[in-house]
Write a protein that holds these residues in place. Structure first.
Motif, PDB file in Angstrom:
ATOM      1  N   THR A 151     -37.853  30.302  16.037  1.00 35.06           N
ATOM      2  CA  THR A 151     -38.418  31.329  15.153  1.00 35.06           C
ATOM      3  C   THR A 151     -37.644  32.635  15.289  1.00 35.06           C
ATOM      4  O   THR A 151     -37.268  33.267  14.284  1.00 35.06           O
ATOM      5  N   GLU A 152     -37.389  33.033  16.523  1.00 36.65           N
ATOM      6  CA  GLU A 152     -36.692  34.308  16.732  1.00 36.65           C
ATOM      7  C   GLU A 152     -35.225  34.207  16.318  1.00 36.65           C
ATOM      8  O   GLU A 152     -34.657  35.169  15.800  1.00 36.65           O
ATOM      9  N   ARG A 155     -35.318  34.591  12.618  1.00 38.39           N
ATOM     10  CA  ARG A 155     -35.616  35.993  12.263  1.00 38.39           C
ATOM     11  C   ARG A 155     -34.403  36.878  12.512  1.00 38.39           C
ATOM     12  O   ARG A 155     -34.152  37.828  11.766  1.00 38.39           O
TER      13      ARG A 155
END
Lengths: 205, 205
Positions: A151-152, A155
């Motif tokens: 996820t990071e 992002r």
């Protein structure tokens, strides 16, 4: 809960059930501790002795020692995740959020009780990816740690989020394992190495 | 050896001793295989059955199961080192020599029989750095793998050879462990990650 039921006119639970709930709690607490410190081979006798319950009670609470091991792993997830992962309102961007995990890992490694990742060791010990405890341990790592990395990485617009996820998972498992066996104290190492990989993946913030 | 002795007039060794030498060999071969596939908890019965020898013979050959485990680890060192480390006449400089290890590790991981580093797993399983097998396993890693990393890091004039050694050790242990539990096949990952760390350490050739 018992008080609420009593107040609303529902009979309190019979003493037997109350004893079982506290026995279950004691057994789970002992299991989390003993499996972590001594491995999946810990015997039913040691578990019962530490929890102060009979073997008969243990098998009334859990169908098998494997079922207890699975429950102990599931019990541990939230505590470990709360320590390792940044809270949702953690200010900075993906880079800092990723580094937070490795900063916490370095803290973990400072504790004399640290014996490495509680979810990796059972998989190494069991040597059977199809074992119920291996399946749970692998799922926990995928969902909570690798899921967070991915996820990071997305992002932060990493060049290849999947690749960075694999790299950080290997860094986490290598670092936690070497700390667990006493080969490295990780100080000054885990965060800096993560930084190098994150930067090479093109994440700047 | 027996033939030489016979030729020089020395009596050949009695049949009993010959049997013992072959029993020792069979037991060691079985031990290397079974400890790797099933862990340090493999029982004496399984070891003797696989080697086709009696328990009495096993304890004549080795004082304890721990002594057999230590001998099995020592037996494995040379084969693993020969596979992983570049030969002395391997042409290119430190960078290529370091990457060779991770290229071989990716090859190791392609084998369905691969279960991770044979020297790391016992330490994870035993959870006791003072156990004789943990001491041997840790020494083997330090001498053969970390020693190699440090030598090449120094030859390549890394900014901080010790730091790069720790990083590559963590990469090796994380990668081999994740391959061993089936979490990652390492393909395209171990070499590229090593490259990133080696370059960040300032080694260009």
């Amino acid at each position: 809960m018992t008080i609420d039921k009593a107040a609303s006119g529902v009979l309190p639970e019979p003493p037997e059930a109350t004893v079982s709930a506290s026995q279950r709690e004691r057994l789970l607490t002992a299991a989390v501790d003993l499996f972590y410190r001594h491995g999946v081979g810990v015997g039913a006798n040691a578990l019962c002795k530490s929890a102060g319950i009979s073997k008969k009670s243990m098998y009334q609470l859990f169908d098998s020692k494997d079922a207890l091991l699975v429950a102990a792993l599931e019990r541990r997830v939230l505590a470990d995740a709360a320590f390792l992962l940044p809270p949702p309102d953690f200010g900075p961007g993906p880079r800092a959020r990723l580094l937070h995990v490795f900063r916490q890992l370095e803290k973990f490694a400072r504790s004399p009780e640290y014996m490495g990742c509680a979810f990796l060791a059972p998989q190494v010990e069991l040597k059977d990816p199809a074992h119920p405890a291996s399946l749970v341990a692998a799922r926990v790592k995928r969902q909570h740690l690798e899921g967070f990395f991915r996820t990071e990485a997305e992002r932060g617009k990493a060049t290849d989020p999947d690749f960075l996820t694999r790299q950080l998972a290997i860094l986490y498992d290598g670092a936690s394992t070497r700390a667990g066996i006493g080969a490295d104290d990780l100080q000054g190492l885990a965060v800096t190495t993560a930084e190098t990989l994150i930067e090479a993946a093109g994440i700047t913030d």
